[in-house]
Design an enzyme around this catalytic site. Structure first.
Site, short mmCIF file in Angstrom:
data_model
loop_
_atom_site.label_atom_id
_atom_site.label_comp_id
_atom_site.label_asym_id
_atom_site.label_seq_id
_atom_site.Cartn_x
_atom_site.Cartn_y
_atom_site.Cartn_z
N TYR A 33 0.82 -1.21 0.00
CA TYR A 33 0.00 0.00 0.00
C TYR A 33 0.86 1.26 0.00
CZ TYR A 33 -4.59 -2.15 0.83
OH TYR A 33 -5.76 -2.84 0.71
N ASP A 73 -12.33 -9.31 3.85
CA ASP A 73 -13.57 -9.35 3.06
C ASP A 73 -14.07 -10.78 3.02
OD1 ASP A 73 -13.55 -6.62 2.41
OD2 ASP A 73 -14.20 -7.02 0.34
N LYS A 117 3.53 -15.38 3.14
CA LYS A 117 3.82 -16.13 1.91
C LYS A 117 5.32 -16.33 1.88
CE LYS A 117 2.56 -17.95 -2.08
NZ LYS A 117 1.82 -19.22 -2.13
N ASP A 162 -6.20 -7.24 4.13
CA ASP A 162 -7.31 -6.62 3.40
C ASP A 162 -8.16 -7.70 2.74
OD1 ASP A 162 -8.85 -4.57 2.11
OD2 ASP A 162 -7.75 -5.07 0.28
N ASP A 169 -2.35 -18.44 1.01
CA ASP A 169 -3.28 -19.20 0.15
C ASP A 169 -3.97 -20.28 0.97
OD1 ASP A 169 -0.76 -20.35 0.39
OD2 ASP A 169 -0.61 -21.01 -1.69
#
Ligand code: IPM
Ligand code: MN
Length: 353
Positions: free
Chosen positions: A142, A247, A187, A243, A219
Site C-alpha cells: 500500500y 472481506d 507467503k 485486506d 493461500d
C-alpha cells in the site's frame, strides 16, 4: 468519563450510519453518566469536492486533538468508475492511516446465532467461530514505492524490522488475552518480506511460551478460514493479505454490515466499519447501521468502558432477536426496518435497560 470524539462521516451511506452511531453514544452517555463531545470533520469524495483534498489538514488537526475518531466510510461512484483519477477518496484514507500512525487494524470475526443461515457457509461449520484478524495497516505494498508506465508497473512490498516487531508483538499480546493461539499468515515460500515477518515472529515467539503459535501461507489460510474457522483465535498478517482476508471473513458473519473494526497506533485511535460507502444506497435509509454501532462499542471498550460496550452489544443482539433488521438480513416476510428505525430501536433499548 469525558471523551472528545472526532466524527468523520465521509461519503455514501456514511452520514446515515454515523447518525445512528452517535445517537447510540449519546444514549450511553446519558444512561451511564459520561460526557461525549463531538467535532465533525470532512473527508473522502466530498472533501475533494469542497477543498480538493480527501484528508485535509484541518481534518487531521481535528483527529489529532480528539481522544478517538469515529469514522464511517469514504468512496464515490465517480471515482470507482475512474480508477486512474490521481486524487481519490481512498488516498485520503491511506493518508489518514499513515498520519495518525494507525499501524494495527483489529478486525473481529464472530457469528450471530440467529444469522448463521445468512452465511453461504454451512451452519455447523461456522457456529461459534470467534477470531480476530490483526492487519498491519501502514506498510507493505500500500505504501511501498510504486511505478507505472505503459509497459511496466510495480508496487514494492516493503517492511522494516520495527514495523514487523510492533504488530507481531501486539498479535501475541492479543492472543494472551484470548485463547492463546496466534497464527502468523504470510507467503514465506515466495516473498522476501514474508520471510522477514516469519523470522521476526519466530524470534519473538519464545517471549510468549503460553501462546501456541503456528505459521500459515496466505493461500492456505484463505481456505482454512472458510473450511475450519473455529481453528483460529488471532491471525496477524501484513496489509494486503489482511485486506483480502477480511472481506472473505465477512461471509462468515453473514453481512458486511455487521463488521466493526479498530485501528490503533501512535496517535488517536480510530473506529470504523469494515464495509465501504455503498454510494448506490446513499440517502435511502437502507444501510445496516450495526457495523458503525459496534465500532462505537469498540471505541468505548478501548477506553475501559466494558460495561457500556457490553450494553451496546446486548442491544444489538436484542434487535436481531426481535427481527428489527435492515433488509439484507431480515427474515422472510419480516417487517421493513431502515437505518433509522434500527438505530432508534437500539437507542430505545439502551434507555430502558
Ligand atoms: C479496507 C478498504 C480499504 C483498503 C480501501 C478502501 C482503500 O478496502 O479498509 O479494507 O484497501 O484498506
Ligand atoms: Mn478492504
Amino acid at each position: 468519563m469525558k471523551l472528545n470524539i472526532a466524527i468523520l462521516a465521509g461519503d455514501g451511506i456514511g452520514p446515515e450510519i454515523m447518525k445512528q452511531g452517535v445517537a447510540v453514544l449519546d444514549a450511553i452517555a446519558e444512561k451511564c453518566g459520561h460526557e461525549f463531545a463531538y467535532e465533525e470533520a470532512i473527508c473522502g469524495a466530498h472533501a475533494i469536492d469542497e477543498v480538493g483534498d480527501p484528508y485535509p489538514d484541518a481534518t487531521h488537526e481535528v483527529c489529532m486533538r480528539a481522544d478517538a475518531v469515529l469514522f464511517a466510510a469514504v468512496g464515490d461512484l465517480k471515482y470507482d468508475h475512474n480508477p486512474t483519477a490521481k486524487i481519490r477518496p481512498e488516498v485520503g484514507l491511506l493518508a489518514m492511516r499513515k498520519k495518525l500512525g494507525l499501524f494495527a487494524n483489529v478486525r473481529p470475526v464472530a457469528t450471530f446465532d440467529c444469522l448463521l443461515h445468512k452465511s453461504p457457509l454451512k451452519d455447523e461449520l461456522i457456529r461459534g467461530a470467534d477470531f480476530v484478524v490483526l492487519r498491519e495497516l501502514t506498510g507493505g505494498m500500500y505504501f511501498g514505492e510504486k511505478y507505472q508506465d505503459n509497459d511496466k508497473a510495480y508496487d514494492t512490498d516493503i517492511y522494516t524490522r520495527p514495523e514487523i516487531e510492533r504488530i507481531v508483538k501486539l498479535g501475541f499480546e492479543m492472543a494472551m488475552k484470548r485463547r492463546k493461539h496466534l497464527t502468523v499468515v504470510d507467503k514465506a515460500n515466495i516473498l522476501a518480506s514474508s520471510r522477514l515477518w516469519r523470522q521476526i515472529a519466530k524470534e519473538i515467539e519464545p517471549q510468549y511460551p503460553e501462546v501456541t503459535t503456528d505459521y500459515m501461507f496466505i493461500d492456505n489460510a484463505s481456505m482454512r478460514v472458510l473450511t475450519e474457522p473455529r481453528f483460529f483465535d488471532v491471525i496477524v498478517t501484513e496489509n494486503t493479505f489482511g485486506d483480502i482476508l477480511t472481506d472473505e471473513t465477512a461471509c462468515i458473519t453473514g453481512s458486511m454490515g455487521l463488521q466493526p473494526s479498530a485501528s490503533l497506533g501512535e496517535h488517536t485511535p480510530l473506529f470504523e466499519p469494515v464495509h465501504g460507502s455503498w454510494p448506490q444506497a446513499a440517502g435511502q435509509n437502507l444501510a445496516n447501521p450495526l457495523a458503525q454501532i459496534l465500532s462505537a462499542a469498540m471505541l468505548l471498550e478501548h477506553f475501559g468502558l466494558e460495561k457500556e460496550g457490553a450494553l451496546i452489544r446486548e442491544a444489538v443482539d436484542a434487535s436481531l432477536a426481535a427481527n428489527v433488521r435492515t433488509p439484507e438480513i431480515q427474515v422472510e416476510g419480516g417487517a421493513h426496518y431502515g437505518t433509522r428505525e434500527v438505530g432508534a430501536w437500539i437507542v430505545n433499548y439502551i434507555k430502558n435497560a
